[in-house]
Scaffold this active site. Sequence first.
Site, PDB file in Angstrom:
ATOM      1  N   LYS A 187      22.969   0.277  -9.004  1.00  0.00           N
ATOM      2  CA  LYS A 187      24.091  -0.551  -8.541  1.00  0.00           C
ATOM      3  C   LYS A 187      25.389   0.191  -8.816  1.00  0.00           C
ATOM      4  O   LYS A 187      25.562   0.753  -9.905  1.00  0.00           O
ATOM      5  CB  LYS A 187      24.058  -1.897  -9.281  1.00  0.00           C
ATOM      6  CG  LYS A 187      25.115  -2.903  -8.819  1.00  0.00           C
ATOM      7  CD  LYS A 187      24.977  -4.243  -9.558  1.00  0.00           C
ATOM      8  CE  LYS A 187      25.973  -5.275  -9.042  1.00  0.00           C
ATOM      9  NZ  LYS A 187      25.828  -6.584  -9.716  1.00  0.00           N
TER      10      LYS A 187
ATOM     11  N   SER B   2      25.724 -10.802  -6.556  1.00  0.00           N
ATOM     12  CA  SER B   2      26.418  -9.617  -6.103  1.00  0.00           C
ATOM     13  C   SER B   2      25.516  -8.390  -5.936  1.00  0.00           C
ATOM     14  O   SER B   2      25.904  -7.438  -5.267  1.00  0.00           O
ATOM     15  CB  SER B   2      27.529  -9.263  -7.089  1.00  0.00           C
ATOM     16  OG  SER B   2      26.981  -8.897  -8.341  1.00  0.00           O
TER      17      SER B   2
ATOM     18  N   SER C 194      23.810 -12.906 -10.441  1.00  0.00           N
ATOM     19  CA  SER C 194      23.791 -11.776  -9.504  1.00  0.00           C
ATOM     20  C   SER C 194      22.541 -10.909  -9.500  1.00  0.00           C
ATOM     21  O   SER C 194      22.415 -10.050  -8.635  1.00  0.00           O
ATOM     22  CB  SER C 194      24.990 -10.874  -9.766  1.00  0.00           C
ATOM     23  OG  SER C 194      26.109 -11.400  -9.115  1.00  0.00           O
TER      24      SER C 194
HETATM   25  N1  GLN Z   1      28.209 -15.420  -7.789  1.00  0.00           N
HETATM   26  C1  GLN Z   1      28.776 -15.393  -9.098  1.00  0.00           C
HETATM   27  C2  GLN Z   1      30.244 -15.022  -9.008  1.00  0.00           C
HETATM   28  O1  GLN Z   1      30.694 -14.793  -7.946  1.00  0.00           O
HETATM   29  C3  GLN Z   1      28.014 -14.483 -10.002  1.00  0.00           C
HETATM   30  C4  GLN Z   1      28.328 -13.050  -9.811  1.00  0.00           C
HETATM   31  C5  GLN Z   1      27.593 -12.191 -10.792  1.00  0.00           C
HETATM   32  O2  GLN Z   1      26.649 -12.604 -11.446  1.00  0.00           O
HETATM   33  N2  GLN Z   1      28.073 -10.966 -10.933  1.00  0.00           N
HETATM   34  O3  GLN Z   1      30.932 -14.968  -9.979  1.00  0.00           O
END
Ligand code: GLN
Length: 487
Positions: free
Chosen positions: A79, A159, A183
């Site tokens: 990532k 994400s 995410s």
């Molecule tokens: N969807 C969540 C956010 O937008 C989690 C994102 C994540 O876990 N990095 O904050």
Amino acid sequence: MTKLTELNLHQALSGLAAGDFTSTELTQSYLNSIEAQNASLNAYLVVTGDKALEMARASDARRAVGNAGALEGIPLGIKDLFCTKGVRTTAASKILGEFAPEYESSVTTNLWRDGAVMLGKLNLDEFAMGSSNETSAFGNVTNPWKRKGSNVALTPGGSSGGSAAAVAAHMCLGATATDTGGSIRQPAAFTGTVGIKPTYGRCSRYGIVAFASSLDQAGPIARNVKDSAIMLQSMMGHDAKDSTSLNVAVPDLVAAMAKGVKGMKIGIPKEYRVDGMPEEIENLWQQGIAWLKDAGAEIVDISLPHTKYALPAYYIVAPAEASSNLARYDGMRFGARVEGVDLTDTYEKSRATGFGEEVKRRILIGTYVLSAGYYDAYYLRAQKVRARILEDFTNAWTKCDAILTPTAPSAAFGLGEKSDDPIKMYLNDVFTVTANLAGLPAISIPAALDVDGLPLGLQIIGKALDEETVYSVASVMEQAANFSARP
Ligand code: GLN
């Protein structure tokens, strides 16, 4: 011979050990797979082909002298939130420009120590803020899965959408990911893959671009539970460079998979039934309960009464920490700078140009809830809610050993379907944020297909540092689900 990209991670390890093929051959087949698919999926932001082949040849040489690590010769995707020495690291933001770190993250250092090979850097939501990969400054990732009889492009989740799509489309054997509010687990659920967020402090955060430091954790996305166990075991471990890293022994997760669930108590929290959740997800949850019962577990009803406050608390705590963490991007130290008439103007122009809309929204919310007049009403209160949520789980552990829930309230949705309504987007994280707020390990495994032929995931939440129980339960569920569908 079967195509090398058809083998999963543990099969590839056996094949390499038996001398059926080399890491160089395996790596080349993954580079070919990326070449064939990346233009349509946009999972990789950077493909490090030369570096990959160089690492693979070095791995083959180590194996030849009997010096093979736990991931020897295995090609992985990373990532693009993990710093990789000398390789552009963007966090999917324009503000980092051509930033190439001087150092390597501890998690990736552990993977290379064990012999893994880097294929490239994977797309994500900008600074990992999002649930659909649409906030990436480099365009969204497309889910390799499609609804039956439809050509509508779907989100891979976010994400870590690049990680999930790359694993599902066999563009790597496994990928690193991070999870601040879901995410790792939500994209895993959307793509029929396995994703685990371990206990906060298990994986070092050193060299991972910070989003919300008290919630961020790294973990793998893999094709199956065993591959996930092998990868996570390599990623975890104490690191003096991260003050929140836990100095505890790394458990044998593959061994834990064989323990079964006989006599185990599995909690079912009644608060994880939300309005508008498709009946199919409720049915799948019931199916999961039946699988565990059949395997000898005892099912107990539990209550996590503060669940309904988790999402609002998360969307205060995470932006608050983000606004502070992202203050460092000012055009001076990293990446892109837009010259202004004076220093302040340069800061403002650099940040206004470099950050995308969602990141700006988070910084505004975070700055607001931390400002003098509102700190007590929002931030302090959210911290109190966080303590209550942890307390809910602590009470639950007097009744059960692990908790079963759906991973997400829907299957993968269409690109563009929620991107103009932040609240709708945030609601997708309703089942995942609680484990981050409480610091607990939680895994998502693919359990079934919905009516449209899209994968759905079930989540298992464990006690702090009890990844072993999480893997025992996940392994039983995986066998029962027998999920073999492909995009
Ligand atoms: N969807 C969540 C956010 O937008 C989690 C994102 C994540 O876990 N990095 O904050």
